[in-house]
Design an enzyme around this catalytic site. Structure first.
Site, PDB file in Angstrom:
ATOM      1  N   THR A  65       0.661  -1.121   0.183  1.00 17.81           N
ATOM      2  CA  THR A  65       0.012   0.025   0.183  1.00 17.81           C
ATOM      3  C   THR A  65       0.838   1.415   0.204  1.00 17.81           C
ATOM      4  O   THR A  65       0.274   2.368  -0.127  1.00 17.81           O
ATOM      5  CB  THR A  65      -1.008  -0.006   1.212  1.00 17.81           C
ATOM      6  OG1 THR A  65       0.062  -0.114   2.406  1.00 17.81           O
ATOM      7  CG2 THR A  65      -1.993  -0.914   1.262  1.00 17.81           C
ATOM      8  N   GLY A  66       2.105   0.974   0.262  1.00 16.09           N
ATOM      9  CA  GLY A  66       2.880   2.247   0.142  1.00 16.09           C
ATOM     10  C   GLY A  66       3.254   2.933  -1.194  1.00 16.09           C
ATOM     11  O   GLY A  66       2.901   2.115  -2.264  1.00 16.09           O
ATOM     12  N   ALA A  67       3.928   4.038  -1.361  1.00  9.89           N
ATOM     13  CA  ALA A  67       4.271   4.553  -2.408  1.00  9.89           C
ATOM     14  C   ALA A  67       5.187   3.586  -3.430  1.00  9.89           C
ATOM     15  O   ALA A  67       4.931   3.503  -4.602  1.00  9.89           O
ATOM     16  CB  ALA A  67       5.069   5.917  -2.344  1.00  9.89           C
ATOM     17  N   VAL A  68       6.112   2.898  -2.800  1.00 14.20           N
ATOM     18  CA  VAL A  68       7.038   2.124  -3.295  1.00 14.20           C
ATOM     19  C   VAL A  68       6.417   0.798  -3.650  1.00 14.20           C
ATOM     20  O   VAL A  68       6.485   0.146  -4.854  1.00 14.20           O
ATOM     21  CB  VAL A  68       8.386   1.993  -2.379  1.00 14.20           C
ATOM     22  CG1 VAL A  68       9.171   0.709  -3.162  1.00 14.20           C
ATOM     23  CG2 VAL A  68       9.224   3.163  -2.346  1.00 14.20           C
ATOM     24  N   ARG A  93      -4.164  -3.045   9.480  1.00 11.30           N
ATOM     25  CA  ARG A  93      -4.895  -2.141   8.828  1.00 11.30           C
ATOM     26  C   ARG A  93      -5.409  -2.127   7.514  1.00 11.30           C
ATOM     27  O   ARG A  93      -6.636  -1.840   7.150  1.00 11.30           O
ATOM     28  CB  ARG A  93      -4.148  -0.684   9.081  1.00 11.30           C
ATOM     29  CG  ARG A  93      -4.984   0.496   9.596  1.00 11.30           C
ATOM     30  CD  ARG A  93      -4.303   1.575   9.804  1.00 11.30           C
ATOM     31  NE  ARG A  93      -3.356   2.014   8.692  1.00 11.30           N
ATOM     32  CZ  ARG A  93      -1.983   2.193   8.907  1.00 11.30           C
ATOM     33  NH1 ARG A  93      -1.501   1.981   9.793  1.00 11.30           N
ATOM     34  NH2 ARG A  93      -1.363   2.458   7.421  1.00 11.30           N
ATOM     35  N   SER A  94      -4.599  -2.439   6.538  1.00 18.01           N
ATOM     36  CA  SER A  94      -4.751  -2.540   5.340  1.00 18.01           C
ATOM     37  C   SER A  94      -5.355  -3.620   4.686  1.00 18.01           C
ATOM     38  O   SER A  94      -5.827  -3.954   3.598  1.00 18.01           O
ATOM     39  CB  SER A  94      -3.578  -2.065   4.234  1.00 18.01           C
ATOM     40  OG  SER A  94      -3.172  -0.832   4.642  1.00 18.01           O
ATOM     41  N   CYS A 186      17.885   5.617  -2.194  1.00 21.38           N
ATOM     42  CA  CYS A 186      17.754   6.279  -3.397  1.00 21.38           C
ATOM     43  C   CYS A 186      18.924   7.262  -3.971  1.00 21.38           C
ATOM     44  O   CYS A 186      19.144   7.358  -5.216  1.00 21.38           O
ATOM     45  CB  CYS A 186      16.352   7.047  -3.231  1.00 21.38           C
ATOM     46  SG  CYS A 186      16.184   8.049  -1.764  1.00 21.38           S
ATOM     47  N   GLN A 213      16.215  16.898  -2.735  1.00 16.43           N
ATOM     48  CA  GLN A 213      15.572  15.624  -2.676  1.00 16.43           C
ATOM     49  C   GLN A 213      13.870  15.903  -2.726  1.00 16.43           C
ATOM     50  O   GLN A 213      13.531  16.818  -2.078  1.00 16.43           O
ATOM     51  CB  GLN A 213      15.886  14.741  -1.412  1.00 16.43           C
ATOM     52  CG  GLN A 213      17.254  14.201  -1.572  1.00 16.43           C
ATOM     53  CD  GLN A 213      17.858  13.399  -0.631  1.00 16.43           C
ATOM     54  OE1 GLN A 213      18.893  13.564  -0.049  1.00 16.43           O
ATOM     55  NE2 GLN A 213      17.043  12.307  -0.112  1.00 16.43           N
ATOM     56  N   LYS A 270      24.497   7.376   4.424  1.00 11.01           N
ATOM     57  CA  LYS A 270      24.029   6.170   3.598  1.00 11.01           C
ATOM     58  C   LYS A 270      24.797   6.686   2.284  1.00 11.01           C
ATOM     59  O   LYS A 270      25.522   5.443   1.946  1.00 11.01           O
ATOM     60  CB  LYS A 270      22.556   6.221   3.324  1.00 11.01           C
ATOM     61  CG  LYS A 270      21.646   5.728   4.574  1.00 11.01           C
ATOM     62  CD  LYS A 270      20.371   6.050   4.216  1.00 11.01           C
ATOM     63  CE  LYS A 270      19.339   5.425   5.531  1.00 11.01           C
ATOM     64  NZ  LYS A 270      18.050   5.833   5.273  1.00 11.01           N
ATOM     65  N   HIS A 299      14.752  12.979  -7.461  1.00 13.13           N
ATOM     66  CA  HIS A 299      15.711  13.809  -6.749  1.00 13.13           C
ATOM     67  C   HIS A 299      16.578  14.368  -7.881  1.00 13.13           C
ATOM     68  O   HIS A 299      16.679  13.762  -8.894  1.00 13.13           O
ATOM     69  CB  HIS A 299      16.529  12.727  -5.963  1.00 13.13           C
ATOM     70  CG  HIS A 299      15.840  12.309  -4.787  1.00 13.13           C
ATOM     71  ND1 HIS A 299      14.674  12.530  -4.132  1.00 13.13           N
ATOM     72  CD2 HIS A 299      16.165  11.153  -3.803  1.00 13.13           C
ATOM     73  CE1 HIS A 299      14.396  12.086  -3.094  1.00 13.13           C
ATOM     74  NE2 HIS A 299      15.332  11.161  -2.759  1.00 13.13           N
TER      75      HIS A 299
END
Lengths: 391, 391
Positions: A65-68, A93-94, A186, A213, A270, A299
């Site tokens: 359910t996330g953007a990725v 929840r989902s 990323c 970013q 990172k 980005h």
């Protein structure tokens, strides 16, 4: 001086994430993906690389359910990733929501230890703590994990892979055999897509990176808040600051990750540490300043490179134009260079402003400017490419 | 690790240029400035530094209708700049309009060669070609010029001055005696406000700058277009692209100035050349990547510094905290660092993210992040400060 790009596709207007953002807002049960149809027929020579097929791996999406997570599904369809079954996992929840994928409707299941029984590949993007807990469980059950979180990136023995850069780090890994592959951060992926082809020729000794970013790196809710804030400020209202606790619209700020004892934030470290691991080159010197700008999903990075050997800018431009996954946009006459908008929703990383650094002697320095879609090559696409190396 | 700033004033919300922008839109005849009243009475010890006074210089504003021209007026009033008369000049198009200043209403006159007869100080911000044509005329008539354009910045014999950095370059100059002083480019001023105090202690050998530049640098019309575009995109309409010929809202792009033969754009080369002239140090190595971001009126810059001598970050923070015109915002624990919004409408340049550059040995490198109001310290304030050196 003009330089044609391999795929210099310009967007007409608007941020291309609007559709995804809006559908995201309406909740997981409404998730729909405008997937293009399977490119090649099941009977073609590429049968094992085309969508649903009985001899394909059994695939799990953890964090759908996330953007990725959403982008995983788009990329899998667009690349005709072979699969025999698909399982959609998210938090309790989902669970129960519906996801359409490749012409079929799936019910989202709650992610538990049992989710990975008998599965072959799991694409994780459900946050570091979920990865830390369930990644090793999945791996032990023989399900090979490609993890988009930072949980295992610096773990010894876990390959950290950008397929165009260091596919050899995954040698011997295969789906259904367990093991974990880590997707780099990323900013690292986008920087190294451009820096590696140059590094292979002239050896990078030091790299100074400043990032620009997008909101997407902080998730779909951050993108929605940027849109909401912008609307509010245009209307003269005080902005909603739930995600970042500050005004983001018409502003920018030092990256929201925690600052470590050395004064670098985690995002910057990172870039430093992951570059060393991916290049298998602990001596490379990297410094970075990571900044969030009010842009939706791609980005940008200003990268100053210091090489061991001389590298002329024309040669660098040739190298980059020939590099897989890289497009050069570098037209000085018309002032046409990469922008986040051009990179949005695209697979390639765009490079321009390729020029000899006049502050370094003997042609041993270059400045470049790079843009890449944070959700796509910065996350989902790179993970799916890693999964392809498991086939 | 927290570091209190000298004047860490946070803005509650919105971009602070809205009022100026909106009044600008309604045309020159409507220009109003919310100037604060004169601080000290005419009979105080500071009589010569307080607003209208018979023994003050006769002052001319060339380009009063522009964003910087308007800011000249605000800064002059706020700093109680002494003057015996004030003349407001602009193009024929704007002549006849009214400007309120320090409690009086002025009629805008067309800028001609005769405009400078008998005048003492002219503040120019009407574009390079106007400066080139009328600057020398004004100077020959005994009117000392402070020029905000790039026309004379690199001209030998014309001092290029940031008053906190190199006031000595103006030694011997006085109002009413002619001569031209050049105001550096906004990015240079903001960078050097932070870099100079460190340079004086440890000698900068090389500087790598990446900028995050606001709309204001391209003038009031660019600010208005960014606002308009944002509104249009929020409403799902195609954006108006009159000024930059591209989408600026929710995007960023390489600076719109022309790109020179060496691949650097003019904005970047200003940073390189002006730094050398202001520091009187032709050997200093500078590289820059200049980028426009969708922010209204304050620039940000990520600056990597390489020193001849070691300079520890705590010492650097102390030096910056004590530097005139500089405020340190550097609270790692709460992730509070300079932002364009904090710097908007403020006089000081804000510095944070002060940290030892881990990519350079022996504590000879530092990374810093700087924000400054482009219209104020980047233009109008710096020019008025130069004019103060003529008193």
């Amino acid at each position: 001086m003009a330089m044609a790009s391999k795929t210099m596709q310009m967007r007409s207007n608007a941020f291309s994430s609007r559709t995804a953002l809006n559908s995201r807002k309406s909740g997981p049960s409404q998730l729909k993906l405008s997937a293009k149809p399977c490119r090649s027929g099941r009977s073609s020579a590429f049968v094992t690389r085309c969508g649903k097929t009985p001899d394909g791996p059994k695939v799990v999406i953890a964090g759908v359910t996330g953007a990725v997570g959403q982008e995983f599904l788009q990329v899998l369809v667009q690349r005709d990733f072979p699969y025999s079954s698909m399982k959609m996992l998210a938090s309790a929840r989902s669970a129960g929501g519906k996801v359409e994928f490749d012409g079929e409707t799936y019910t989202i299941e709650e992610l538990t230890a049992e989710s990975f029984d008998g599965e072959d590949i799991a694409l994780f993007s459900a946050g570091g703590s979920i990865s830390k807990k369930f990644g090793p469980i999945a791996s032990e059950k023989g399900c090979t994990v490609v993890d988009n979180s930072s949980a295992f990136r610096m773990t010894e023995g876990v390959p950290l892979v950008v397929p165009e850069v260091n596919p050899e780090a995954m040698a011997g890994m295969k789906y259904g055999k367990g093991g974990i592959v880590a997707n780099p951060n990323c900013s690292t992926i986008i920087a190294l897509m451009a820096a590696t082809p140059l590094h292979k020729v002239a050896k990078v000794e030091r790299m100074v990176v400043s990032t620009y970013q997008a909101a997407s790196g902080a998730g779909a809710a951050a993108m929605a808040e940027l849109e909401l804030q912008t609307q509010e400020i245009i209307e003269g209202k005080p902005p909603t600051t739930t995600i970042f606790g500050r005004q983001y619209a018409f502003n920018l700020f030092s990256h929201n990750s925690d600052v470590e004892a050395n004064g670098y934030n985690e995002e910057e470290m990172k870039l430093v540490k992951e570059t060393r691991k991916i290049w298998d080159y602990p001596e490379v010197q990297v410094t970075a300043t990571c900044v969030r700008v009010p842009v939706m999903r791609a980005h940008a990075e200003s990268i100053n490179l210091q090489f061991a050997d001389a590298l002329e800018e024309d040669k660098a431009r040739e190298i980059l134009a020939a590099a897989p996954g890289v497009s050069v946009i570098d037209d000085r006459e018309t002032n046409t260079f990469p922008t986040p908008l051009v990179a949005s929703d695209m697979d390639d990383v765009y490079v321009g402003r390729i020029r000899q650094d006049i502050s370094q002697p003997d042609n041993k320095g270059l400045d470049i400017f790079v843009c890449g879609d944070q959700i796509r090559k910065g996350a989902a696409l790179n993970a799916v490419q890693c999964a392809e190396l498991l086939l």
